[in-house]
Each structure stands twice: as structure tokens, then as C-alpha cells.
Write an enzyme that holds these catalytic residues in place. Structure first.
Site, PDB file in Angstrom:
ATOM      1  N   CYS A  85      -9.488   2.032  -8.192  1.00 48.67           N
ATOM      2  CA  CYS A  85      -8.060   1.775  -8.058  1.00 48.67           C
ATOM      3  C   CYS A  85      -7.851   0.289  -7.809  1.00 48.67           C
ATOM      4  O   CYS A  85      -8.621  -0.333  -7.081  1.00 48.67           O
ATOM      5  CB  CYS A  85      -7.472   2.590  -6.907  1.00 48.67           C
ATOM      6  SG  CYS A  85      -5.676   2.411  -6.728  1.00 48.67           S
ATOM      7  N   CYS A 118     -10.178  10.404  -0.752  1.00 47.32           N
ATOM      8  CA  CYS A 118     -10.261   9.938  -2.136  1.00 47.32           C
ATOM      9  C   CYS A 118     -11.294   8.829  -2.294  1.00 47.32           C
ATOM     10  O   CYS A 118     -11.229   7.808  -1.622  1.00 47.32           O
ATOM     11  CB  CYS A 118      -8.895   9.429  -2.603  1.00 47.32           C
ATOM     12  SG  CYS A 118      -7.647  10.698  -2.684  1.00 47.32           S
ATOM     13  N   CYS A 164      -8.054   3.301   2.167  1.00 50.18           N
ATOM     14  CA  CYS A 164      -8.521   4.226   1.128  1.00 50.18           C
ATOM     15  C   CYS A 164      -9.864   3.801   0.559  1.00 50.18           C
ATOM     16  O   CYS A 164     -10.103   2.611   0.311  1.00 50.18           O
ATOM     17  CB  CYS A 164      -7.470   4.294   0.018  1.00 50.18           C
ATOM     18  SG  CYS A 164      -7.887   5.457  -1.305  1.00 50.18           S
ATOM     19  N   CYS A 188      -6.645  18.526  -7.021  1.00 47.14           N
ATOM     20  CA  CYS A 188      -6.347  17.088  -7.031  1.00 47.14           C
ATOM     21  C   CYS A 188      -7.198  16.433  -8.109  1.00 47.14           C
ATOM     22  O   CYS A 188      -8.428  16.522  -8.056  1.00 47.14           O
ATOM     23  CB  CYS A 188      -6.693  16.453  -5.691  1.00 47.14           C
ATOM     24  SG  CYS A 188      -5.461  16.700  -4.419  1.00 47.14           S
ATOM     25  N   GLU A 193     -13.858  11.933  -9.159  1.00 50.21           N
ATOM     26  CA  GLU A 193     -13.832  13.082  -8.266  1.00 50.21           C
ATOM     27  C   GLU A 193     -12.666  14.009  -8.589  1.00 50.21           C
ATOM     28  O   GLU A 193     -11.589  13.547  -8.963  1.00 50.21           O
ATOM     29  CB  GLU A 193     -13.672  12.617  -6.814  1.00 50.21           C
ATOM     30  CG  GLU A 193     -14.783  11.704  -6.339  1.00 50.21           C
ATOM     31  CD  GLU A 193     -14.495  11.130  -4.961  1.00 50.21           C
ATOM     32  OE1 GLU A 193     -13.420  11.447  -4.407  1.00 50.21           O
ATOM     33  OE2 GLU A 193     -15.320  10.363  -4.451  1.00 50.21           O
ATOM     34  N   CYS A 240      -5.019  -0.102  -1.223  1.00 50.55           N
ATOM     35  CA  CYS A 240      -4.526   0.382   0.067  1.00 50.55           C
ATOM     36  C   CYS A 240      -5.658   0.265   1.088  1.00 50.55           C
ATOM     37  O   CYS A 240      -6.783   0.701   0.833  1.00 50.55           O
ATOM     38  CB  CYS A 240      -4.044   1.821  -0.054  1.00 50.55           C
ATOM     39  SG  CYS A 240      -2.615   2.016  -1.146  1.00 50.55           S
TER      40      CYS A 240
END
Length: 377
Positions: A124, A355, A131, A117, A96, A128
Site C-alpha cells: 500500500c 492487514c 498498518c 476480506c 492475503e 497509515c
């Protein structure tokens, strides 16, 4: 997992590396600079458009390179000022890229200040808890060309809709490594990408308009301080004590505040620029007035600006956004402590702008239809 394309993209080359390769194969050194002008200033996506290059050199380029290693597959614009591109890479992975406009008085929306961004990983690994990027796991690091290509697609898209009135080559004002992935976990790609963007033969984009956002990899923060690239640093703090941070950010187990904050201070002292502390406000997790008071202490010590971001709801996760009253009370504590602070009200919620959300929903839809994207390693 490391993806090896059949041919590399030109966007991953520097002027020096392309010159060296071209000269080694018998071509004049100045041809490499001409190629860079076609890529970054004229934004071509076709070898035949490079009309001042000899036919045999264009054939050499086509034999050895591709131009774009990513292609837009979805372009969504929110009801506010946010636009998200979903891009497909050579291995069918999805990433993205988000364009955020900051409206300014006296100018139209298309001419407002623009921040891009970019993603630097597929997924990832840092997990977290709030997220969406890590929900499908980590797949791989992006190559520099795949990061640069995101920005060039935005340039081409903006060129088609606005007059490029500024002298700068880029069609936007700021770049933030704050999309999918942890930038400092893909360190070599990050630094190479910054050098390509900053170079006068590249996008000629000032390093001080580039922000690297990290969840807190202390050793890499210290290393980045010594690279000689004067980028801005943003810390995804999201908790002002280890107790709170441990609940939502697994990275804090390895780099607790006692390790993270000295590294951040060293970066700040090296570059002399105000830092940003990103703080996503999550109801009953980190939005207490006590957290606000602890955050104020950290911000004052680091001479940092605080960016409060009310949580952007992610389907499948239990977290909620605090009420406006609780948000305002939190920010009021910071302001009374004379901390520089902004609160960024929701942007892009209607296009899943948190995100990783759009990518996750798209992959789920493709899977339901029997299509597949590249699998997690």
C-alpha cells in the site's frame, strides 16, 4: 510497476468480452456462457473438467488463458473464528485474504455468517502509521482476475468443508475490500471486479453485500457514487479531528475532513444506506473521550454506524491497544450520544490477522532463507 502475465486469467473476463473474443476466433457465442458456468458455479480448475465443451474449444482456451492467477501457499486458522490465506501471484508477490466467521445461535461454526476480506494491491502506498500493509512499500495494483480468484479460492475451500445449503452461488455472506491496499487507488480494477461478482453469469453476489473500505480518497468516493453499483461504503476514519488524523494517516494532508466528509455525505445521500466509520483505537493517540465526542458528532451528521476496533499489535510499530476500561469508556460516550456502535474485540491475533502482517512475516522469513519475492518498484 505493472505486471504483465504471459496469459490472462479467465477470471478477468466478462461474459461480453469472452463472447466477443471467442466469436472473433470462430466459436459459437453460447460457449462463453458455458465457460462461466464451469468457473463460477462448478468451480473447476482444469480445462479437461469442462466436459460439455468441444475439445478444440478447450484447446483454444488453454492456448489463450490460464484459470487461476493466484495459488494458496499458506492457510492459517486462528483460535477464534478467523482464517487467513496467503496467496502467491504470477510474479511471486504475496497477498492475503481473510475469512471471518460470525457465530450464530443454533448453527455450527462452519455454517455461521462469513465475511471475506480481499486484497486489491500488493502492499500500500498510503502509509497509515499503524498498518503493516505499507511497511514493505507499494509494489503494484492487482488485476481484476487476481481479486476474483481470491474469492473463488475461498469458495473452493469452503465447499470442501461445508454443505452448500444456500441457493446462492457464493460460499460466504459478505465481501469487504478491506485487505491489503487502498481500493479507490485501484479504481478501474475495483469497479470491474464488483461488476463480475455482481453479474448473474458470475458469482451473482448482491452489491449491497459488498463493502468498499477507503482511507478517504474524496474524489473517488464521489465517482463511485455515480457508478450505479449499490455497494456499501466504510470510511477508515481513525481520527475525529484533522490534528489526530494527520498523526497517523498521511492521506489526511491531501483530503482533510473538510473535503472528505462532504464526499461521504454525498455518497450516503445518493445511495440512502447507512455508512460505517471504522475507528481503530490506539492508546494515547485517538482513544480520548474528546475524540469520542467529536466522533459522535460526525457519526450523527452522516447517519453512520461506528465500528470500534482495538488496535491489533504489529511487530515493529510503537502503537498499543488501550485497556478494556478505556475502550469501554470511549464506546460509552458514543452510546450516550445515541450513535449506533459496535466494538470488535480482537480476532485472529494469533495468526497475524492485521492487514499485511502475515505477508510481511513470510517475506522476511523467505529473505532470511535466501529466497526472494518481487521487489518494490
Amino acid at each position: 510497476m505493472k505486471f504483465q502475465p504471459a496469459k490472462p486469467s479467465l477470471f478477468g473476463e466478462t461474459l461480453e468480452s469472452l463472447t466477443e473474443r471467442a466469436v472473433a476466433d470462430g466459436y459459437k457465442a453460447f460457449r462463453a456462457k458455458q465457460v462461466m458456468e464451469w468457473l463460477y458455479k462448478k468451480r473447476v480448475d482444469d480445462w479437461e473438467a469442462m466436459t460439455n465443451l468441444p475439445k478444440d474449444f478447450r484447446a483454444w482456451l488453454a492456448d489463450n488463458y490460464i484459470i487461476y492467477p493466484a495459488r494458496p501457499v499458506l492457510d492459517k486458522r486462528s483460535d477464534d473464528v478467523t482464517q487467513k490465506m496467503l496467496m502467491e501471484l504470477g510474479d511471486k508477490s504475496l497477498i492475503e485474504t481473510v475469512l471471518i466467521r460470525a457465530p450464530q445461535k443454533g448453527v455450527g461454526q462452519e455454517d455461521s455468517r462469513k465475511t471475506v476480506c480481499v486484497s486489491i494491491q500488493v502492499g500500500c502506498a498510503y502509509g497509515c502509521k499503524f498498518c503493516a500493509s505499507g511497511l514493505a512499500g507499494f509494489r503494484r495494483n492487482l488485476m481484476a482476475a487476481e481479486v476474483v480468484a481470491q474469492l473463488m479460492h475461498i469458495c473452493r475451500r469452503e465447499d470442501a468443508h461445508t454443505e452448500r445449503a444456500r441457493e446462492e452461488i457464493a460460499s460466504f455472506d459478505n465481501i469487504v475490500f478491506m485487505g491489503m491496499g487502498e481500493p479507490l487507488a485501484n479504481y478501474e480494477t475495483l469497479v470491474r471486479t464488483i461488476r463480475i461478482l455482481n453479474a448473474d453469469w458470475g458469482l451473482n453476489f448482491g452489491a449491497r453485500r459488498i463493502t468498499v473500505s477507503t482511507s478517504g480518497l474524496a474524489p473517488q468516493i464521489e465517482k463511485l457514487a455515480e457508478e450505479g453499483v449499490a455497494v456499501r461504503l466504510a470510511i477508515s476514519l481513525h481520527g475525529a479531528t484533522n490534528e489526530v488524523r494527520d498523526q497517523i494517516m498521511p492521506v489526511n494532508k491531501r483530503y482533510p475532513l473538510e473535503k472528505l466528509l462532504p464526499a461521504v455525505k454525498a455518497f450516503q445521500q445518493k445511495h440512502g444506506r447507512m455508512l460505517t466509520l471504522e475507528f481503530i483505537l490506539i492508546e494515547e493517540v485517538n482513544d480520548s473521550l474528546e475524540q469520542a465526542r467529536e466522533l459522535a458528532k460526525i457519526a450523527r451528521d452522516l447517519h453512520a454506524h461506528v465500528n470500534c476496533i482495538p488496535y491489533n499489535t504489529v511487530e515493529g510499530l510503537p502503537w498499543k491497544r488501550p485497556s478494556i476500561r478505556r475502550q469501554d469508556a470511549f464506546v460509552d460516550v458514543l452510546r450516550k450520544a445515541r450513535v449506533s456502535v459496535t466494538i470488535r474485540r480482537e480476532k485472529g491475533h494469533d495468526i497475524n490477522a492485521a492487514c499485511g502482517q502475515l505477508r510481511l512475516k513470510t517475506e522476511e522469513a523467505l529473505s532470511a532463507e535466501g529466497y526472494t519475492t518481487s521487489k518494490k518498484s
